[in-house]
Design a protein around this motif. Structure first.
Motif, PDB file in Angstrom:
ATOM      1  N   ALA A   1       0.857  -1.184   0.000  1.00  0.00           N
ATOM      2  CA  ALA A   1       0.000   0.000   0.000  1.00  0.00           C
ATOM      3  C   ALA A   1       0.893   1.234   0.000  1.00  0.00           C
ATOM      4  CB  ALA A   1      -0.911   0.011   1.229  1.00  0.00           C
ATOM      5  N   ARG A   2       0.590   2.169  -0.880  1.00  0.00           N
ATOM      6  CA  ARG A   2       1.370   3.390  -1.007  1.00  0.00           C
ATOM      7  C   ARG A   2       0.543   4.555  -0.452  1.00  0.00           C
ATOM      8  NH1 ARG A   2       5.657   4.573  -4.370  1.00  0.00           N
ATOM      9  NH2 ARG A   2       5.292   2.575  -5.412  1.00  0.00           N
ATOM     10  N   TYR A   3       1.132   5.278   0.511  1.00  0.00           N
ATOM     11  CA  TYR A   3       0.452   6.428   1.105  1.00  0.00           C
ATOM     12  C   TYR A   3       1.363   7.657   1.036  1.00  0.00           C
ATOM     13  CZ  TYR A   3      -2.853   3.122   3.176  1.00  0.00           C
ATOM     14  OH  TYR A   3      -3.790   2.143   3.368  1.00  0.00           O
ATOM     15  N   PRO A   4       0.794   8.816   0.765  1.00  0.00           N
ATOM     16  CA  PRO A   4       1.612  10.039   0.790  1.00  0.00           C
ATOM     17  C   PRO A   4       1.990  10.402   2.220  1.00  0.00           C
ATOM     18  CG  PRO A   4      -0.697  10.604   0.488  1.00  0.00           C
ATOM     19  CD  PRO A   4      -0.614   9.102   0.434  1.00  0.00           C
ATOM     20  N   ALA A   5       3.141  11.042   2.391  1.00  0.00           N
ATOM     21  CA  ALA A   5       3.604  11.408   3.737  1.00  0.00           C
ATOM     22  C   ALA A   5       4.533  12.613   3.637  1.00  0.00           C
ATOM     23  CB  ALA A   5       4.312  10.231   4.406  1.00  0.00           C
ATOM     24  N   ARG A   6       4.066  13.674   2.996  1.00  0.00           N
ATOM     25  CA  ARG A   6       4.852  14.900   2.894  1.00  0.00           C
ATOM     26  C   ARG A   6       4.363  15.855   3.983  1.00  0.00           C
ATOM     27  NH1 ARG A   6       8.441  16.190  -0.540  1.00  0.00           N
ATOM     28  NH2 ARG A   6       7.795  14.559  -2.010  1.00  0.00           N
ATOM     29  N   PHE A   7       4.981  15.774   5.140  1.00  0.00           N
ATOM     30  CA  PHE A   7       4.552  16.533   6.305  1.00  0.00           C
ATOM     31  C   PHE A   7       5.707  17.393   6.813  1.00  0.00           C
ATOM     32  CE2 PHE A   7       6.214  12.432   7.467  1.00  0.00           C
ATOM     33  CZ  PHE A   7       7.148  12.726   8.451  1.00  0.00           C
ATOM     34  N   GLN A   8       5.377  18.319   7.693  1.00  0.00           N
ATOM     35  CA  GLN A   8       6.403  19.079   8.409  1.00  0.00           C
ATOM     36  C   GLN A   8       6.598  18.454   9.772  1.00  0.00           C
ATOM     37  OE1 GLN A   8       4.997  23.392   7.071  1.00  0.00           O
ATOM     38  NE2 GLN A   8       6.880  23.490   8.268  1.00  0.00           N
ATOM     39  N   LEU A   9       7.815  18.017  10.041  1.00  0.00           N
ATOM     40  CA  LEU A   9       8.134  17.383  11.314  1.00  0.00           C
ATOM     41  C   LEU A   9       8.566  18.447  12.319  1.00  0.00           C
ATOM     42  CD1 LEU A   9       8.683  14.835  13.035  1.00  0.00           C
ATOM     43  CD2 LEU A   9      11.008  14.843  12.078  1.00  0.00           C
ATOM     44  N   VAL A  10       7.976  18.413  13.505  1.00  0.00           N
ATOM     45  CA  VAL A  10       8.381  19.270  14.616  1.00  0.00           C
ATOM     46  C   VAL A  10       8.772  18.368  15.780  1.00  0.00           C
ATOM     47  CG1 VAL A  10       7.733  21.107  16.210  1.00  0.00           C
ATOM     48  CG2 VAL A  10       6.837  21.124  13.874  1.00  0.00           C
ATOM     49  N   LEU A  11      10.025  18.452  16.178  1.00  0.00           N
ATOM     50  CA  LEU A  11      10.524  17.700  17.325  1.00  0.00           C
ATOM     51  C   LEU A  11      10.676  18.659  18.501  1.00  0.00           C
ATOM     52  CD1 LEU A  11      13.395  15.720  15.543  1.00  0.00           C
ATOM     53  CD2 LEU A  11      11.111  14.869  16.088  1.00  0.00           C
ATOM     54  N   ALA A  12      10.104  18.301  19.641  1.00  0.00           N
ATOM     55  CA  ALA A  12      10.273  19.078  20.865  1.00  0.00           C
ATOM     56  C   ALA A  12      11.012  18.216  21.875  1.00  0.00           C
ATOM     57  CB  ALA A  12       8.920  19.519  21.417  1.00  0.00           C
ATOM     58  N   ALA A  13      12.060  18.765  22.485  1.00  0.00           N
ATOM     59  CA  ALA A  13      12.899  17.963  23.375  1.00  0.00           C
ATOM     60  C   ALA A  13      13.443  18.808  24.513  1.00  0.00           C
ATOM     61  CB  ALA A  13      14.055  17.332  22.597  1.00  0.00           C
ATOM     62  N   ASN A  14      13.656  18.160  25.645  1.00  0.00           N
ATOM     63  CA  ASN A  14      14.393  18.784  26.745  1.00  0.00           C
ATOM     64  C   ASN A  14      15.885  18.675  26.443  1.00  0.00           C
ATOM     65  OD1 ASN A  14      12.038  19.312  28.232  1.00  0.00           O
ATOM     66  ND2 ASN A  14      12.074  17.250  29.123  1.00  0.00           N
ATOM     67  N   PRO A  15      16.716  19.563  26.977  1.00  0.00           N
ATOM     68  CA  PRO A  15      18.156  19.484  26.711  1.00  0.00           C
ATOM     69  C   PRO A  15      18.835  18.336  27.441  1.00  0.00           C
ATOM     70  CG  PRO A  15      17.694  21.277  28.222  1.00  0.00           C
ATOM     71  CD  PRO A  15      16.365  20.750  27.772  1.00  0.00           C
ATOM     72  N   CYS A  16      18.184  17.776  28.447  1.00  0.00           N
ATOM     73  CA  CYS A  16      18.756  16.688  29.232  1.00  0.00           C
ATOM     74  C   CYS A  16      17.610  15.987  29.957  1.00  0.00           C
ATOM     75  CB  CYS A  16      19.790  17.237  30.218  1.00  0.00           C
ATOM     76  SG  CYS A  16      19.071  18.344  31.462  1.00  0.00           S
ATOM     77  N   PRO A  17      17.858  14.859  30.632  1.00  0.00           N
ATOM     78  CA  PRO A  17      16.765  14.157  31.311  1.00  0.00           C
ATOM     79  C   PRO A  17      16.007  15.005  32.323  1.00  0.00           C
ATOM     80  CG  PRO A  17      18.663  12.720  31.132  1.00  0.00           C
ATOM     81  CD  PRO A  17      19.106  14.062  30.647  1.00  0.00           C
ATOM     82  N   CYS A  18      16.704  15.839  33.089  1.00  0.00           N
ATOM     83  CA  CYS A  18      15.998  16.660  34.076  1.00  0.00           C
ATOM     84  C   CYS A  18      15.445  17.934  33.463  1.00  0.00           C
ATOM     85  CB  CYS A  18      16.910  17.004  35.262  1.00  0.00           C
ATOM     86  SG  CYS A  18      18.155  18.295  34.920  1.00  0.00           S
ATOM     87  N   GLY A  19      15.933  18.299  32.289  1.00  0.00           N
ATOM     88  CA  GLY A  19      15.425  19.448  31.567  1.00  0.00           C
ATOM     89  C   GLY A  19      15.991  20.783  31.980  1.00  0.00           C
ATOM     90  N   MET A  20      16.951  20.835  32.879  1.00  0.00           N
ATOM     91  CA  MET A  20      17.425  22.105  33.432  1.00  0.00           C
ATOM     92  C   MET A  20      18.802  22.517  32.927  1.00  0.00           C
ATOM     93  SD  MET A  20      14.759  22.653  35.154  1.00  0.00           S
ATOM     94  CE  MET A  20      15.192  24.107  36.100  1.00  0.00           C
ATOM     95  N   ALA A  21      19.312  21.877  31.895  1.00  0.00           N
ATOM     96  CA  ALA A  21      20.675  22.159  31.443  1.00  0.00           C
ATOM     97  C   ALA A  21      20.835  23.573  30.905  1.00  0.00           C
ATOM     98  CB  ALA A  21      21.084  21.152  30.368  1.00  0.00           C
ATOM     99  N   THR A  22      19.755  24.185  30.428  1.00  0.00           N
ATOM    100  CA  THR A  22      19.853  25.537  29.872  1.00  0.00           C
ATOM    101  C   THR A  22      19.250  26.580  30.808  1.00  0.00           C
ATOM    102  OG1 THR A  22      17.776  25.171  28.658  1.00  0.00           O
ATOM    103  CG2 THR A  22      19.828  24.706  27.488  1.00  0.00           C
ATOM    104  N   VAL A  23      18.940  26.211  32.040  1.00  0.00           N
ATOM    105  CA  VAL A  23      18.358  27.136  33.013  1.00  0.00           C
ATOM    106  C   VAL A  23      19.437  27.558  34.015  1.00  0.00           C
ATOM    107  CG1 VAL A  23      16.591  27.441  34.780  1.00  0.00           C
ATOM    108  CG2 VAL A  23      16.093  26.070  32.750  1.00  0.00           C
ATOM    109  N   ASN A  24      19.559  28.860  34.277  1.00  0.00           N
ATOM    110  CA  ASN A  24      20.501  29.366  35.268  1.00  0.00           C
ATOM    111  C   ASN A  24      21.921  28.868  34.989  1.00  0.00           C
ATOM    112  OD1 ASN A  24      21.348  30.792  37.538  1.00  0.00           O
ATOM    113  ND2 ASN A  24      20.827  29.130  38.970  1.00  0.00           N
ATOM    114  N   LYS A  25      22.290  28.936  33.703  1.00  0.00           N
ATOM    115  CA  LYS A  25      23.623  28.508  33.241  1.00  0.00           C
ATOM    116  C   LYS A  25      23.920  27.045  33.552  1.00  0.00           C
ATOM    117  CE  LYS A  25      25.605  33.142  33.689  1.00  0.00           C
ATOM    118  NZ  LYS A  25      26.698  33.976  34.252  1.00  0.00           N
ATOM    119  N   GLY A  26      22.868  26.245  33.713  1.00  0.00           N
ATOM    120  CA  GLY A  26      23.037  24.823  33.950  1.00  0.00           C
ATOM    121  C   GLY A  26      23.348  24.466  35.381  1.00  0.00           C
TER     122      GLY A  26
END
Length: 511
Positions: free
Chosen positions: A340-365
């Motif tokens: 089965a052939r399906y079209p899949a021309r989409f815009q991908l948006v990835l959202a991610a934390n910078p690290c597991p706790c998510g605080m690597a970019t807060v208060n200079k890490g």
């Protein structure tokens, strides 16, 4: 020996094939045989058809019945053949006049009480029938609105098998009284995209979102929890242009096959939005199922947005399945029932934390509790080949106090959408005569052949020499620069456009 013939449609992905349904009734030991590569659901139609005919008040013919679905080499699946089989049998038995039935397409499932039930994929099936010259189509009442969206189709909606028999000139001793039709398919509710004016601060991320919309670029947003990544991503569909008529038919066909289309609102004219949970399986993302594969999230997001929130939490095998559709804009899914052939021309948006706790970019890490190894392992789940295909990669920093207390609201989605539409128009004019309509689709070779000032391209060449950018990444920087120039109304990128593109590609110090 008597013969009745009518038509149905077999769907392979979004491609429909008109199937001739022949019923032969012979004076022999009573039986009911179905041939022509039917699947299990179609094999079971023998019992549904027999019960529906009896419930309609018609005597079942006590003869040897053989139903052939031609072409026999094409696999058929699903319950949409029920009414066609019933009418072919009744035509062979003389209950329904056989003249002209071979050019009438029937698409509906039968209940045991004779009611017609809606089926998936009516829009592409009716379109295939009309293209093949079969303009008369019989569908369930619940599918009538969807079938009428196809230009040139003469749609006959019926709620019971008795109505179909009468429609074709048959006679019934007594018209059975059926319960009101209760559609078995419920459309999936779609939430409103929200307005960009609701987003506080995040000037850099808003610019990246606008560039992504204007050029059709993929986007990675990296930031701590609560910074607004998901809120921004969910507003991307609201600033995208409406679908063209051809795109609307294509997108609606996908959702019809997936069973998520509400025909009461007409064709889907706005870009779709899909945001699967990070526990989704590869089959849920790219499509799957037994027999013939059904569309997955990437196909339902065709011409729209696919958001993977908390992207590093997705299994790596799920993320790697995105590489092919990101490059080719379609998926070919092979299953036991065929491809089965399906079209899949989409815009991908990835959202991610910078690290597991998510605080690597807060208060200079300083608030981050993750080890360097844990950070690398966490973000390393997004492979290099996948990230290399994502044009825009930006940091979403925490909102400052000044931004929180500012009284002036950000620009609305309507104003941003106006600029996006103008930029897309400029790109479309520039790309006239080519197979592409947005900057994100343009191949690198075509971009490199455009004569630009060597001084404009020097920063890109230097980053390639240092290994900061791959050759593919350099091409993507060029694409972003062209989009940035389109938004500014410039005929070609300048050094400032290239500088802005590099910033939005490399996430600054995280490159």
């Amino acid at each position: 020996m008597a013969l009745g013939t009518t038509a149905a449609v077999a769907l392979t992905g979004l491609t429909g094939h008109v199937v001739e349904v022949q019923a032969q009734l012979a004076a022999s030991v009573p039986g009911f045989t179905l041939v022509g590569l039917p699947d299990t659901a179609l094999h079971e139609s023998r019992e549904r058809v027999r019960a529906a005919v009896l419930s309609t008040g018609i005597k079942w013919p006590h003869r040897k019945i053989t139903v052939n679905l031609s072409p026999a080499s094409l696999r058929k699946s699903g319950s949409s053949f029920d009414v066609a089989i019933a009418i072919a049998v009744l035509a062979g038995d003389g209950v329904v006049p056989a003249a002209g039935l071979d050019r009438v397409v029937h698409l509906a499932e039968l209940g045991l009480d004779g009611r017609l039930q809606p089926v998936r994929g009516v829009l592409p099936a009716v379109a295939a029938a009309v293209e093949a010259g079969c303009r008369d189509v019989v569908v369930a009442t619940a599918d009538g609105d969807e079938a009428r969206l196809v230009p040139g189709a003469r749609v006959h909606a019926a709620s019971t098998l008795a109505e179909v028999v009468l429609l074709h000139g048959g006679e019934l001793a007594e018209l059975p009284v059926a319960d009101p039709v209760r559609p078995s398919r419920q459309p999936v509710a779609r939430r409103a995209p929200g307005d960009l004016a609701e987003v506080v601060g995040q000037a850099q991320a808003r610019v990246a979102l606008e560039v992504a919309a204007a050029g059709g670029h993929h986007l990675l947003l990296v930031g701590p929890p609560g910074a607004g990544k998901t809120m921004l991503a969910a507003r991307l569909p609201g600033i995208l242009p409406d679908l063209t008529p051809a795109e609307a038919v294509e997108v609606t066909s996908v959702h019809s096959v997936a069973g998520t289309f509400d025909p009461g609102n007409g064709l889907l004219t706005r870009p779709p939005f899909e945001d699967p949970h990070h526990t989704a399986t590869p089959a849920a993302i790219v499509g799957g199922g037994s027999g013939l594969a059904r569309p997955g999230a990437v196909s339902r997001a065709h011409r729209g947005v696919l958001l993977l929130d908390e992207a590093p939490e997705f299994p790596s095998r799920v993320l790697e399945t995105l590489r092919q559709p990101l490059e080719q804009g379609e998926l070919v899914l092979h299953r036991s029932g065929g491809a089965a052939r399906y079209p899949a021309r989409f815009q991908l948006v990835l959202a991610a934390n910078p690290c597991p706790c998510g605080m690597a970019t807060v208060n200079k890490g300083l608030d981050c509790s993750c080890t360097p190894m844990a950070k690398r392992r966490y973000f390393g789940r997004l492979s290099g080949p996948l990230l290399d295909r994502v044009d825009l990669q930006v940091d979403v920093l925490p909102v400052t106090r000044a931004e929180r207390t500012a009284r002036s609201a950000g620009e609305s989605s309507a104003r941003v959408a106006h600029r996006v539409a103008e930029a897309r128009g400029a790109a479309r004019d520039r790309l006239a005569g080519t197979p592409w309509t947005t900057n994100a689709e343009v191949p690198g070779r075509w971009l490199r052949e455009r004569s630009l000032d060597p001084g404009v391209l020097r920063p890109i060449e230097q980053m390639v020499d240092r290994g900061v950018l791959s050759l593919r990444g350099a091409d993507r920087v060029l694409r972003i620069a062209w989009t940035h120039a389109d938004l500014a109304g410039r005929a070609e990128p300048t050094a400032d456009d290239v500088s802005a593109a590099v910033t939005m590609r490399t996430r600054g110090s995280h490159g």
